[in-house]
Design a protein around this motif. Sequence first.
Motif, short mmCIF file in Angstrom:
data_model
loop_
_atom_site.label_atom_id
_atom_site.label_comp_id
_atom_site.label_asym_id
_atom_site.label_seq_id
_atom_site.Cartn_x
_atom_site.Cartn_y
_atom_site.Cartn_z
N GLY A 53 17.17 72.41 -19.59
CA GLY A 53 16.63 72.66 -19.91
C GLY A 53 16.55 73.18 -22.07
O GLY A 53 17.82 72.20 -22.48
N GLY A 54 16.16 73.71 -22.83
CA GLY A 54 16.00 73.60 -24.30
C GLY A 54 16.98 74.98 -24.62
O GLY A 54 17.24 74.77 -26.45
N ILE A 65 27.37 80.68 -21.25
CA ILE A 65 26.36 80.51 -21.53
C ILE A 65 25.40 80.12 -20.17
O ILE A 65 26.17 79.58 -18.92
CB ILE A 65 26.11 79.85 -22.76
CG1 ILE A 65 26.81 78.64 -22.25
CG2 ILE A 65 26.49 79.80 -23.83
CD1 ILE A 65 26.74 76.94 -22.93
N HIS A 66 24.46 81.16 -20.10
CA HIS A 66 22.64 80.70 -18.96
C HIS A 66 22.60 79.39 -19.86
O HIS A 66 21.70 79.31 -19.88
CB HIS A 66 22.53 81.59 -18.60
CG HIS A 66 23.66 83.22 -17.77
ND1 HIS A 66 24.80 83.34 -16.89
CD2 HIS A 66 23.70 84.32 -18.50
CE1 HIS A 66 24.91 84.04 -17.29
NE2 HIS A 66 24.89 84.76 -17.65
N VAL A 67 22.57 78.61 -18.77
CA VAL A 67 22.11 77.53 -19.11
C VAL A 67 20.96 77.01 -17.97
O VAL A 67 21.12 76.52 -16.84
CB VAL A 67 23.00 75.92 -18.94
CG1 VAL A 67 22.56 74.15 -18.78
CG2 VAL A 67 24.42 76.01 -19.92
N PRO A 68 19.89 76.59 -18.51
CA PRO A 68 18.50 76.49 -17.83
C PRO A 68 18.48 75.37 -16.59
O PRO A 68 18.90 74.35 -18.18
CB PRO A 68 17.13 77.08 -18.42
CG PRO A 68 17.46 76.68 -19.73
CD PRO A 68 19.54 76.65 -19.61
N ALA A 127 24.42 72.99 -30.08
CA ALA A 127 25.55 72.03 -28.44
C ALA A 127 24.87 70.73 -27.14
O ALA A 127 23.30 70.93 -28.31
CB ALA A 127 25.81 73.63 -27.65
N PHE A 128 25.14 70.36 -27.19
CA PHE A 128 25.03 69.08 -26.53
C PHE A 128 25.78 69.22 -24.99
O PHE A 128 26.73 69.79 -24.36
CB PHE A 128 25.71 67.92 -27.02
CG PHE A 128 24.85 66.66 -26.42
CD1 PHE A 128 24.66 66.17 -26.69
CD2 PHE A 128 26.02 66.43 -25.49
CE1 PHE A 128 23.69 64.94 -26.64
CE2 PHE A 128 25.70 64.91 -24.96
CZ PHE A 128 24.40 64.22 -25.58
N GLY A 129 24.77 69.31 -24.41
CA GLY A 129 24.90 69.39 -22.85
C GLY A 129 24.43 68.36 -21.56
O GLY A 129 23.65 67.30 -22.33
N ARG A 148 20.73 67.38 -26.81
CA ARG A 148 21.71 68.85 -27.14
C ARG A 148 20.49 69.88 -27.21
O ARG A 148 19.45 69.45 -27.07
CB ARG A 148 21.38 68.51 -29.38
CG ARG A 148 20.43 67.63 -29.80
CD ARG A 148 20.40 67.43 -31.44
NE ARG A 148 20.06 69.05 -32.23
CZ ARG A 148 20.29 69.01 -33.28
NH1 ARG A 148 20.63 68.05 -34.32
NH2 ARG A 148 19.77 69.81 -33.72
N PHE A 149 20.77 71.32 -27.42
CA PHE A 149 20.24 71.90 -27.30
C PHE A 149 20.75 73.27 -27.81
O PHE A 149 21.51 73.44 -28.18
CB PHE A 149 20.15 72.36 -25.64
CG PHE A 149 21.01 72.71 -25.27
CD1 PHE A 149 21.41 73.94 -24.72
CD2 PHE A 149 22.14 72.09 -24.44
CE1 PHE A 149 22.85 74.37 -23.53
CE2 PHE A 149 22.67 72.30 -23.97
CZ PHE A 149 23.61 73.69 -23.83
N ASP A 150 19.44 74.67 -28.01
CA ASP A 150 19.90 75.75 -29.02
C ASP A 150 20.85 76.25 -27.85
O ASP A 150 21.06 77.18 -26.46
CB ASP A 150 18.73 76.11 -29.50
CG ASP A 150 18.17 75.30 -30.07
OD1 ASP A 150 18.86 74.45 -30.60
OD2 ASP A 150 17.06 75.45 -30.56
#
Length: 153
Positions: A53-54, A65-68, A127-129, A148-150
Amino acid sequence: MKVRPFRLPLIVIGLIAAGATLAYAPSASATTSSQQRAVALSDGAPLTAVSLGGAAKIDANGAAIHVPITLTCSQPTQVDLTVKVAQAIGDTVRTGTTTRKVACDGTTQRIRIAVTPVDRPYAPGVAFGTVTGNSCDALCNSLTDEHRFDLAL
């Protein structure tokens, strides 16, 4: 032309290397058939898409952190998901990795995976995921999304 004695071993070594290169180089038809076989093996695999996710939500003052994640499967299957997140703040980099087995029900699902940092807490910012999904039923396949995402509160 007279070949000097010290150059003769170099010429022989060069000829041997050239012959070995030609002997072990795959032919164009061999390369094409292996590429076609790889495409055929991925056809019909149950895992069809995985995406990051973004924006992720910061929890517990940066302790997680909860990553979608969006996961799509063509049929019910088990998917091994690995989520990696890195965030640079000043001269430090905060990293975390989570691996989880998820039951995909044969549709598109939206899930959240918690990632905890190794040394320092995550903070609001960029961040980069990377997310990688692996599924092995009758056929095995692996899909990856990275960008990258916020990170936000």
